[in-house]
Design an enzyme around this catalytic site. Structure first.
Site, PDB file in Angstrom:
ATOM      1  N   GLY A  15       0.790  -1.220   0.000  1.00  0.00           N
ATOM      2  CA  GLY A  15       0.000   0.000   0.000  1.00  0.00           C
ATOM      3  C   GLY A  15       0.823   1.272   0.000  1.00  0.00           C
ATOM      4  N   GLY A  23       1.719   4.048   4.222  1.00  0.00           N
ATOM      5  CA  GLY A  23       2.683   3.135   3.614  1.00  0.00           C
ATOM      6  C   GLY A  23       3.953   3.836   3.192  1.00  0.00           C
ATOM      7  N   TYR A 171     -15.766  -2.364   4.982  1.00  0.00           N
ATOM      8  CA  TYR A 171     -14.445  -2.037   5.541  1.00  0.00           C
ATOM      9  C   TYR A 171     -14.337  -2.511   6.981  1.00  0.00           C
ATOM     10  CZ  TYR A 171     -10.495   0.893   7.006  1.00  0.00           C
ATOM     11  OH  TYR A 171      -9.303   1.361   7.506  1.00  0.00           O
TER      12      TYR A 171
END
Length: 263
Positions: A15, A23, A171
């Site tokens: 990511g 990230g 999510y």
């Protein structure tokens, strides 16, 4: 920061597609600590979101981290593909000869209420967030040389275990799975000297929130500011280091004292 703490270690950070993201900060921190790093990205996923893909593109992100070279490589992969996690681990081994640390920072955001959620969205979000994390752990375990020190897996969850996220059901469900897999994966790997921990970073300013949400959340943070990617990166660097060797199976809420219910 000890800039030699991770010298000789090889890390994968998933990511890493936006310079404002967690990230990117993690990859930069691990590189600064001496690690060799394979960064993974999948920019088409960002392009689908309101914040969009980074205008620098994948090549620009790599350049901002110092440029591809002996200690930095990049691979693009869509974790909706069940073969992608193994390819990412294989790319790290091909580039650096080994892999010691996996930081599974990638995530698919999905803002769907119960009325809006679909089977397809549930399946895709679970596949990218939860399934890919397990398959990364599996591929890492298969490739890891237990004679090397410092086997580490760092996963990422969200605050769904501390407060409801009813507007982000796919999510929240997928991140809840990561929370629950942490202890089981750690037990599966601790006899090999590999630790598994999960970070809940709380609200982090990566450019996704609008002005009103930014204001409301800031009021709920005692420091008077959102978390910064660098705050998270320092914790991940510690978890990747020898100093964390006695910690495994933990979900760490690193939220700066976030108070969810501020009137």
């Amino acid at each position: 920061m000890d800039n030699t703490a991770l010298t000789g270690r090889v890390a994968i950070v998933t990511g890493v597609s936006r310079r404002a993201g967690i990230g990117f900060a993690v990859a930069r921190e691990l590189l600064a600590a001496g690690a060799s790093v394979l960064v993974h990205s999948w920019s088409p996923a960002d392009a689908e979101q309101p914040w969009g893909a980074d205008p620098a593109g994948d090549a620009g992100i790599v350049e901002l981290l110092g440029g591809a070279g002996p200690r930095l490589r990049h691979v693009a992969a869509d974790f909706a593909d069940p073969q992608a996690p193994a390819r990412v681990v294989a790319a790290a081994v091909a580039a650096f000869g080994a892999v010691d640390v996996v930081v599974a920072n990638h995530a698919r955001s999905s803002n769907r209420t119960l009325a809006e959620v679909t089977a397809a969205e549930l399946d895709l979000t679970w596949a990218v967030n939860a399934r890919a994390s397990v398959l990364l752990a599996q591929a890492f375990a298969a490739a890891h040389d237990d004679e090397r020190p410092g086997g580490r897996i760092v996963l990422f969850t969200s605050g769904q275990h501390l407060a409801p996220m009813s507007r982000e059901i796919p999510y929240a469900v997928s991140k809840g799975a990561i929370h629950q897999m942490t202890l089981t994966l750690s037990d599966a790997l601790i006899d090999r000297g590999i630790t598994v921990n999960t970070v809940n970073p709380g609200p982090v300013d990566t450019g996704w929130a609008d002005a009103e949400l930014t204001r409301r959340v800031r009021r709920a943070l005692p420091a008077g500011r959102w978390g910064r990617p660098a705050d998270v990166a320092r914790l991940v660097r510690w978890l990747a280091s020898d100093e964390s060797r006695w910690i495994t199976g933990q979900v760490i809420d690193a939220e700066g004292g976030f108070r969810r219910w501020v009137p």
